[in-house]
Write an enzyme that holds these catalytic residues in place. Structure first.
Site, mmCIF file in Angstrom:
data_model
loop_
_atom_site.group_PDB
_atom_site.id
_atom_site.type_symbol
_atom_site.label_atom_id
_atom_site.label_comp_id
_atom_site.label_asym_id
_atom_site.label_seq_id
_atom_site.Cartn_x
_atom_site.Cartn_y
_atom_site.Cartn_z
ATOM 1 C CG HIS A 130 -6.532 33.395 -61.813
ATOM 2 N ND1 HIS A 130 -6.770 33.285 -60.433
ATOM 3 C CD2 HIS A 130 -7.134 34.755 -62.169
ATOM 4 C CE1 HIS A 130 -7.573 34.365 -59.947
ATOM 5 N NE2 HIS A 130 -8.037 34.977 -60.964
ATOM 6 C CE LYS A 151 -11.924 41.919 -57.041
ATOM 7 N NZ LYS A 151 -11.586 40.656 -57.772
ATOM 8 N NE ARG A 181 -14.214 35.527 -65.345
ATOM 9 C CZ ARG A 181 -14.458 36.009 -64.322
ATOM 10 N NH1 ARG A 181 -14.021 35.056 -62.985
ATOM 11 N NH2 ARG A 181 -14.753 37.327 -63.756
ATOM 12 C CB SER A 213 -10.846 34.391 -56.724
ATOM 13 O OG SER A 213 -9.687 34.080 -57.453
#
Ligand code: PNS
Length: 164
Positions: free
Chosen positions: A19, A43, A93, A131
């Site tokens: 990030h 989430k 990514r 994360s």
């Protein structure tokens, strides 16, 4: 002058070096970058509270003069409009990110055609970092020290979630 303000949205639970890499890259391209934490993420139970996440991002980006941190809920495009932002920044990514990101970008364009999504790639060394993986590996006692900022590492340790 035509200044460009962009929103970099996410859950950031917690901020990773991936990030941070993207924030630094984005901050070089736009005039002002707002890192925006989604408050009502679907989430599941987060590890860090929204204020904790905001504080970590603020500390980690303190050396970047054109970066600020905010929180939002509801639609991202509504937040972007309220902020006077023309663009949303997202990181890609790997190809696996692309489908979801494409759908979000198209949905956001449908909701507000005035707001463009900008995609940038983080440094190759962070292409596998997320994360979710950071939390999972840390919980099991794995070393994630090179993948998160030192201040995030301290907070992870303070949460005491490492394996005994
Ligand atoms: O950290 P994440 O999960 O990659 O971030 C996802 C985020 C926050 C960018 C996305 O869930 C979002 O924008 N949520 C706000 C609700 C919204 O605007 N939904 C419509 C876009 S598909």
């Amino acid at each position: 002058m035509n200044t460009i303000k962009a929103i970099y949205p996410g859950t950031f639970d917690p901020l990773t070096n991936g990030h941070l890499d993207l924030i630094a890259r984005g901050a070089k391209i736009v005039d002002h970058l707002v890192v925006a934490i989604l408050r009502n993420s679907e989430k599941g139970t987060p590890l860090f509270t929204v204020p904790e996440r905001a504080e970590m991002i603020r500390e980690a980006t303190a050396d970047l003069g054109n970066v600020s941190v905010a929180t939002f809920d509801g639609l991202l495009v509504d937040f972007a409009r309220a902020e006077g932002a023309k663009a949303v920044l997202r990181g890609i990514r790997a190809i696996s990110d692309y489908e979801y990101e494409f759908q979000m970008a198209m949905m956001n364009r449908k909701l507000n055609p005035e707001i463009e999504t900008l995609f940038m790639m983080p440094a190759e060394k962070y292409t596998y970092v997320s994360s979710r993986l950071i939390k999972g590996v840390f919980r099991l006692g794995g070393d994630v020290g090179e993948l998160v900022p030192p201040l995030v590492m301290e907070r992870l340790k303070a949460k005491g979630t490492a394996a005994e």
